[in-house]
Design an enzyme around this catalytic site. Structure first.
Site, PDB file in Angstrom:
ATOM      1  CB  VAL A 268      -1.133   0.131   1.136  1.00 21.23           C
ATOM      2  CG1 VAL A 268      -1.996  -1.142   1.057  1.00 21.23           C
ATOM      3  CG2 VAL A 268      -0.139  -0.022   2.430  1.00 21.23           C
TER       4      VAL A 268
ATOM      5  CE1 TYR B 189      -0.424   1.093  15.181  1.00 22.08           C
ATOM      6  CE2 TYR B 189      -1.488   1.867  17.563  1.00 22.08           C
ATOM      7  CZ  TYR B 189      -1.316   1.210  16.202  1.00 22.08           C
ATOM      8  OH  TYR B 189      -2.516   0.380  16.115  1.00 22.08           O
TER       9      TYR B 189
ATOM     10  CE  LYS C 202      -3.205   2.318  13.434  1.00 19.90           C
ATOM     11  NZ  LYS C 202      -3.906   1.743  12.217  1.00 19.90           N
TER      12      LYS C 202
END
Length: 255
Positions: free
Chosen positions: A68, A161, A165
């Site tokens: 991706v 992380y 997010k």
């Protein structure tokens, strides 16, 4: 409740395991036609077997292999999925990585930081960039992004992380505003710890066997995704469903 997803077409990224695999299985059981995207061909084949076994259907599941973070691979994969499905009604972006765990920011390599942002933020951007032409042709189209409660709260040593997010949640909100006139809804799901191979890899293989904290299953998260794709949630747009057992609702007041 009938989620009214029968014969709807869905592209699911990160479908090779965890929440992506559980989502593919549940949506197929609801009668949706799914295209599975992952960079791991063997994992995709395993998910296709799970979907076939759970639905009892001999129909071949659409599988597309792509990273991706690579725009040309994404462009080709989305095009192949749309062609195989005959259109596209929904996209679920599950592909994600945790990156460094337990690492202070001064010990975090730029390459590791970039890798987390590339998969967790740039990946959904590229997938949706190339899926939007097909989604614009659909009726009652919708998108679900798999975020995390780490978009709102932070654990030590997971700055890349958490940042990724939080960025993903805001990306979804902004996209919902941009697409408000196109009839395409965009929402996020932000679960706390989910029992997936990635979580066990981060915390230890046996850490979730008898945890001292609440843990949800990938199937439970998939149920949230299915609802947000469904026309039953047509008034829900540009928001984030936080599934964390109420943790973020708690006050720090000592009473």
């Amino acid at each position: 409740m009938d989620l009214q997803l029968h014969a709807r077409t869905v592209l699911i990224t990160g479908a090779g395991s965890g929440i992506g695999r559980a989502t593919a299985r549940l949506l197929a059981q609801e009668g949706a036609r799914v295209a599975l995207l992952d960079r791991d061909r063997a994992a995709l084949d395993a998910t296709a077997d799970v979907v076939r076994a759970s639905t009892g259907s001999a129909q071949e599941t659409v599988r597309v292999v792509a990273d991706v973070t690579d725009e040309e691979q994404v462009r080709a994969a989305v095009s192949a999925a749309v062609a195989a499905l005959g259109g596209l009604d929904h996209v679920v972006c599950c592909a994600g990585v945790s990156g460094p765990v337990g690492s202070p920011i001064e010990d975090t390599d730029l390459a590791d930081w970039n890798a987390v942002l590339a998969v967790n933020v740039t990946g959904p951007f590229l997938v949706l960039k190339h899926a939007l032409p097909a989604l614009r042709l659909a009726v009652d189209a919708s998108v679900v992004l798999l975020a995390s409660d780490s978009a709102s709260v932070a654990s030590p040593g997971m700055a890349p992380y958490c940042a990724s997010k939080a960025a993903l949640v805001q990306f979804g909100r902004a996209l919902a505003v941009d697409l408000a006139g196109a009839g395409i809804r965009v929402n996020s799901v932000a679960p706390s710890i989910v029992d997936t191979p990635m979580s066990r890899g981060d915390l230890g293989e046996s850490a979730l066997d008898e945890p001292a904290f609440p843990v949800q299953t990938a199937h439970e998260v998939a149920a949230h995704v299915a609802y947000l794709l469904s026309p039953h949630s047509r008034a829900v747009n540009g928001t984030t469903l936080i599934s964390d057992f109420g943790y973020t609702a708690r006050s720090g007041f000592p009473a």
